[in-house]
Write a protein that holds these residues in place. Sequence first.
Motif, PDB file in Angstrom:
ATOM      1  N   TYR A 407       0.863  -1.187   0.000  1.00 29.69           N
ATOM      2  CA  TYR A 407       0.000   0.000   0.000  1.00 29.69           C
ATOM      3  C   TYR A 407       0.894   1.230   0.000  1.00 29.69           C
ATOM      4  O   TYR A 407       1.764   1.372   0.873  1.00 29.69           O
ATOM      5  CB  TYR A 407      -0.918   0.012   1.226  1.00 29.69           C
ATOM      6  N   ALA A 408       0.684   2.085  -0.988  1.00 32.50           N
ATOM      7  CA  ALA A 408       1.473   3.310  -1.110  1.00 32.50           C
ATOM      8  C   ALA A 408       0.588   4.421  -1.640  1.00 32.50           C
ATOM      9  O   ALA A 408      -0.371   4.161  -2.386  1.00 32.50           O
ATOM     10  CB  ALA A 408       2.667   3.102  -2.037  1.00 32.50           C
ATOM     11  N   GLY A 409       0.909   5.656  -1.272  1.00 26.68           N
ATOM     12  CA  GLY A 409       0.116   6.791  -1.716  1.00 26.68           C
ATOM     13  C   GLY A 409       0.212   7.021  -3.209  1.00 26.68           C
ATOM     14  O   GLY A 409      -0.761   7.384  -3.866  1.00 26.68           O
ATOM     15  N   ALA A 414       4.344   2.279  -5.499  1.00 27.52           N
ATOM     16  CA  ALA A 414       3.887   0.915  -5.263  1.00 27.52           C
ATOM     17  C   ALA A 414       4.422  -0.034  -6.329  1.00 27.52           C
ATOM     18  O   ALA A 414       4.905  -1.137  -6.024  1.00 27.52           O
ATOM     19  CB  ALA A 414       2.359   0.878  -5.228  1.00 27.52           C
ATOM     20  N   LEU A 415       4.357   0.389  -7.596  1.00 26.49           N
ATOM     21  CA  LEU A 415       4.860  -0.453  -8.683  1.00 26.49           C
ATOM     22  C   LEU A 415       6.366  -0.621  -8.606  1.00 26.49           C
ATOM     23  O   LEU A 415       6.902  -1.714  -8.860  1.00 26.49           O
ATOM     24  CB  LEU A 415       4.456   0.141 -10.028  1.00 26.49           C
ATOM     25  N   ARG A 416       7.062   0.444  -8.250  1.00 22.80           N
ATOM     26  CA  ARG A 416       8.523   0.363  -8.149  1.00 22.80           C
ATOM     27  C   ARG A 416       8.931  -0.638  -7.076  1.00 22.80           C
ATOM     28  O   ARG A 416       9.858  -1.442  -7.278  1.00 22.80           O
ATOM     29  CB  ARG A 416       9.080   1.751  -7.834  1.00 22.80           C
ATOM     30  N   LEU A 417       8.245  -0.617  -5.940  1.00 19.33           N
ATOM     31  CA  LEU A 417       8.535  -1.587  -4.888  1.00 19.33           C
ATOM     32  C   LEU A 417       8.132  -2.994  -5.328  1.00 19.33           C
ATOM     33  O   LEU A 417       8.889  -3.952  -5.164  1.00 19.33           O
ATOM     34  CB  LEU A 417       7.793  -1.217  -3.603  1.00 19.33           C
ATOM     35  N   ALA A 418       6.929  -3.110  -5.896  1.00 22.97           N
ATOM     36  CA  ALA A 418       6.408  -4.424  -6.268  1.00 22.97           C
ATOM     37  C   ALA A 418       7.319  -5.129  -7.261  1.00 22.97           C
ATOM     38  O   ALA A 418       7.493  -6.356  -7.193  1.00 22.97           O
ATOM     39  CB  ALA A 418       5.005  -4.283  -6.850  1.00 22.97           C
ATOM     40  N   GLU A 419       7.898  -4.385  -8.187  1.00 24.60           N
ATOM     41  CA  GLU A 419       8.783  -4.991  -9.178  1.00 24.60           C
ATOM     42  C   GLU A 419      10.052  -5.565  -8.552  1.00 24.60           C
ATOM     43  O   GLU A 419      10.732  -6.378  -9.169  1.00 24.60           O
ATOM     44  CB  GLU A 419       9.138  -3.973 -10.254  1.00 24.60           C
ATOM     45  N   MET A 425       2.715 -13.104  -7.191  1.00 29.76           N
ATOM     46  CA  MET A 425       1.453 -12.352  -7.206  1.00 29.76           C
ATOM     47  C   MET A 425       1.548 -11.223  -6.186  1.00 29.76           C
ATOM     48  O   MET A 425       1.926 -11.466  -5.034  1.00 29.76           O
ATOM     49  CB  MET A 425       0.275 -13.267  -6.855  1.00 29.76           C
ATOM     50  N   ILE A 426       1.205 -10.029  -6.605  1.00 27.87           N
ATOM     51  CA  ILE A 426       1.329  -8.878  -5.708  1.00 27.87           C
ATOM     52  C   ILE A 426       0.055  -8.053  -5.752  1.00 27.87           C
ATOM     53  O   ILE A 426      -0.372  -7.605  -6.824  1.00 27.87           O
ATOM     54  CB  ILE A 426       2.546  -8.011  -6.085  1.00 27.87           C
ATOM     55  N   GLY A 427      -0.550  -7.850  -4.599  1.00 25.51           N
ATOM     56  CA  GLY A 427      -1.710  -6.985  -4.476  1.00 25.51           C
ATOM     57  C   GLY A 427      -1.248  -5.558  -4.255  1.00 25.51           C
ATOM     58  O   GLY A 427      -0.546  -5.277  -3.283  1.00 25.51           O
ATOM     59  N   ILE A 428      -1.595  -4.675  -5.164  1.00 30.49           N
ATOM     60  CA  ILE A 428      -1.201  -3.266  -5.059  1.00 30.49           C
ATOM     61  C   ILE A 428      -2.416  -2.458  -4.639  1.00 30.49           C
ATOM     62  O   ILE A 428      -3.393  -2.332  -5.380  1.00 30.49           O
ATOM     63  CB  ILE A 428      -0.617  -2.763  -6.389  1.00 30.49           C
ATOM     64  N   ASN A 429      -2.366  -1.966  -3.413  1.00 33.18           N
ATOM     65  CA  ASN A 429      -3.475  -1.218  -2.814  1.00 33.18           C
ATOM     66  C   ASN A 429      -4.758  -2.033  -2.777  1.00 33.18           C
ATOM     67  O   ASN A 429      -5.853  -1.501  -2.894  1.00 33.18           O
ATOM     68  CB  ASN A 429      -3.697   0.126  -3.542  1.00 33.18           C
ATOM     69  N   ARG A 430      -4.602  -3.350  -2.622  1.00 26.60           N
ATOM     70  CA  ARG A 430      -5.742  -4.231  -2.385  1.00 26.60           C
ATOM     71  C   ARG A 430      -5.265  -5.458  -1.619  1.00 26.60           C
ATOM     72  O   ARG A 430      -4.101  -5.864  -1.731  1.00 26.60           O
ATOM     73  CB  ARG A 430      -6.464  -4.613  -3.683  1.00 26.60           C
TER      74      ARG A 430
END
Length: 471
Positions: A407-409, A414-419, A425-430
């Motif tokens: 979860y990021a503002g 969020a995408l930079r961290l997730a990558e 599987m990565i939930g971005i803000n969910r």
Amino acid sequence: MTGCSAPLRAPGTRTFAVLDPANLEPIGEVADHTVEQGVDAVAVASAAFAGWAGTAPRARAEVLSRARELMVADRDRLADLIVAENGKSRADACAEVTYAAEFFRWFAEEAVRSDGDYSVAPAGGTRTLVTHHPVGVAALVTPWNFPAAMATRKIAPALAAGCTVVLKPAAETPLTALAVAEILTEAGVPDGVVNVVPTTDAAGVVGAWLRDDRVRKLSFTGSTGVGRVLLRQAADRVLNVSMELGGNAPYVVTADADLEAAVQGAMIAKYRNGGQACTAANRFYVHADAAAAFVAGFGAATEALRVGPGSDPEAQVGPLISTSAVRALGDLVASAVDEGARIAYQAIAPSGGGFFPPTVLTDVRPGADILQREIFGPVAPIVVWTDEEDLLRQVNDTEHGLAAYVYAGRLQDALRLAEQFEAGMIGINRGIVSDPAAPFGGYKQSGLGREGARAGLAEFQETQYFSVDLS
């Protein structure tokens, strides 16, 4: 064994009891299949293979579509079964039935879209034709935590591809698998195509399947430890395998995250099915600037959870699957406290049965033992972070890599961290990642292959090409 399912209780067949984890009372008995009977099921599936593989894709699709319609119409009964043998809340059970039925719809649509290819060979003169065939008899092994969805997530693509199957459900939750098989029979699946084999001798039955030359595929969902054992056995025959194994999902909250949304997502990611999910948020990393507010909100929401049997329509969290799971989780929390963690918030849970109170642990040090374990229960350890490089090291410092959450503002952050997360599987803000239309699977020792999406169909197919001389 006849039809699509194993009998609940056949004359002269040994049986075993299925227990309600909320009160440990028996709710029914099913046939306890021997190794020999498991091998007989393979023979039935093998005899049915040619006919099902030769069935037109459209006809297979229509059967799966009917199965989805029947499953949705029968949602209440199936939810009752899941509540009774698995223990999850009724809301969770109803959601599982809906989710499980979607695999029939998705793979009904994919059954008629098994793409091939036609191309000119680079050297010219020949043409390359690529096609796909069903791999053959598929052995499916499913866990107890999602007894409907884990069955349909494997059965649906196997049938769509033209495979026949033998399914060993978990001994804790065989009733739901048998009910799904009955629905498939009603939908028009021919006798012998789907064979459900409940047993208390899982190692013996599955081991015999892996040694059987008629079995061409193993699809397993379960712990990483058991997965390693099955991979060693499958290696003897170089068997086609799909493995969906354990997880240790991080849940990251940045300094500028929407904390209300992050708390709501955490409640889903951590407490859905009582935390008994391989995709469950297992360890929380919250930025120091957001920690106080997040912990207060998450803790208050945790304490407000209603814990009780699924028969209670207001219960949000049910029991764990067994009293041994309760003891193991209690030992894990006690060990964490001994290492310096603090029980900051805790819900109230009934005594007895498989109930364990949802718990939030703070003051958890990086590298604590509880962060290295797949908790598989309603316990949320929280680590505070400040340095992003150190955060990424902690997030990826595990043999598992199934799911993660962030979860990021700013979506870019969020995408930079997730990558940089080593997870499939990565939930971005969910707080949920599962979807029949998405490829479910992980990195590292969280498994091999993917379930769902178009990739799920390919797991049950062999690729064949023809080199055609046109000179």
